[in-house]
Write an enzyme that holds these catalytic residues in place. Structure first.
Site, PDB file in Angstrom:
ATOM      1  CB  SER A   6      36.447  40.922  50.569  1.00  0.00           C
ATOM      2  OG  SER A   6      37.703  41.358  49.242  1.00  0.00           O
TER       3      SER A   6
ATOM      4  CB  ILE B 208      37.493  22.261  40.800  1.00  0.00           C
ATOM      5  CG1 ILE B 208      38.333  23.352  40.766  1.00  0.00           C
ATOM      6  CG2 ILE B 208      36.206  22.047  39.763  1.00  0.00           C
ATOM      7  CD1 ILE B 208      39.102  22.534  40.798  1.00  0.00           C
TER       8      ILE B 208
ATOM      9  CG  ASN C 165      34.931  32.067  39.084  1.00  0.00           C
ATOM     10  OD1 ASN C 165      34.766  32.331  40.690  1.00  0.00           O
ATOM     11  ND2 ASN C 165      35.721  32.404  38.775  1.00  0.00           N
TER      12      ASN C 165
ATOM     13  CG  HIS D   2      40.127  33.674  37.371  1.00  0.00           C
ATOM     14  ND1 HIS D   2      40.620  32.228  38.232  1.00  0.00           N
ATOM     15  CD2 HIS D   2      41.013  34.026  36.519  1.00  0.00           C
ATOM     16  CE1 HIS D   2      41.550  31.978  38.526  1.00  0.00           C
ATOM     17  NE2 HIS D   2      42.559  32.785  37.172  1.00  0.00           N
TER      18      HIS D   2
END
Ligand code: GAR
Length: 191
Positions: free
Chosen positions: A13, A96, A111, A113
């Site tokens: 998404s 990872i 990234n 998070h």
């Protein structure tokens, strides 16, 4: 043209929010940038079909077909580098990555998070925020370094933790904000 490669593992998404913003705001014209590829480590990632429906090239590098992590990292790196990316965007990419891989993209890999870093690195961020009695939770866009969920913070969004929240209600509230801050952080970098 600045190339952006997006890595996903699931519904994607955030990837959809980024691609929608790129189209709506005409990143090609204004920033000479376009999303050239969406790559998934999971063949079943539902985001792949959506990306294809938008005319974006997709690729699968299935981590399960590799016995060594280094082999997976190298194959993924080749798939990404074929697009000569200025930015590599991890959008719900749940593997990872090794230090060499991360070093190769130093400064140009991002990234998102689902916590207010540096709090709650790793998994189960929303449940941990609820368990800790946090009144606020949120999400962070950051540059990727070899240390998990560390690196320069580029954007954050804060949401309240409401009485009666569970992991999924809080995750849904945070996700709506992720869809705003990730495109915004990328747009700021392209500028
Ligand atoms: C998002 O909440 C993202 O922050 C999180 O996974 C979800 C992916 O949703 N990422 C991580 O936990 C990375 N450690 P999406 O596939 O719908 O974008």
């Amino acid at each position: 043209m600045q190339s952006i490669v997006i890595l996903i593992s699931g519904s994607g998404s955030n990837m959809q929010a980024i691609i929608r913003a790129a189209k709506a705001e005409n990143w090609a014209k204004h920033y000479n940038a376009c999303i050239t590829s969406v790559i998934s480590n999971r063949p079943g990632a539902t985001g792949l079909a959506w990306a294809q429906s938008q005319g974006i090239a997709t690729q699968i590098v299935d981590h399960k077909t590799f016995t060594e992590r280094q082999e997976f990292d190298m194959t993924l790196r080749e798939a990404i580098d074929a697009h000569k990316p200025s930015l590599v965007v991890l959008a719900g990419f749940m593997r990872i990555l090794g230090a060499d891989f991360v070093a190769h993209y130093a400064g140009r890999m991002l990234n998102i998070h689902p916590s207010l870093l540096p709090a709650f690195t790793g998994l189960h961020t929303h449940q941990r925020a609820i368990d800790a009695g946090c009144r606020f939770a949120g999400a962070t866009v950051h540059r990727v370094t070899p240390v998990l969920d560390e690196g320069e913070i580029l954007a954050q969004a804060v949401v309240p933790v409401l009485i009666g929240d569970n992991e999924s209600t809080l995750a849904a509230r945070v996700l709506t904000q992720e869809h705003l801050i990730y495109p915004a952080a990328i747009r700021a970098l392209l500028k």
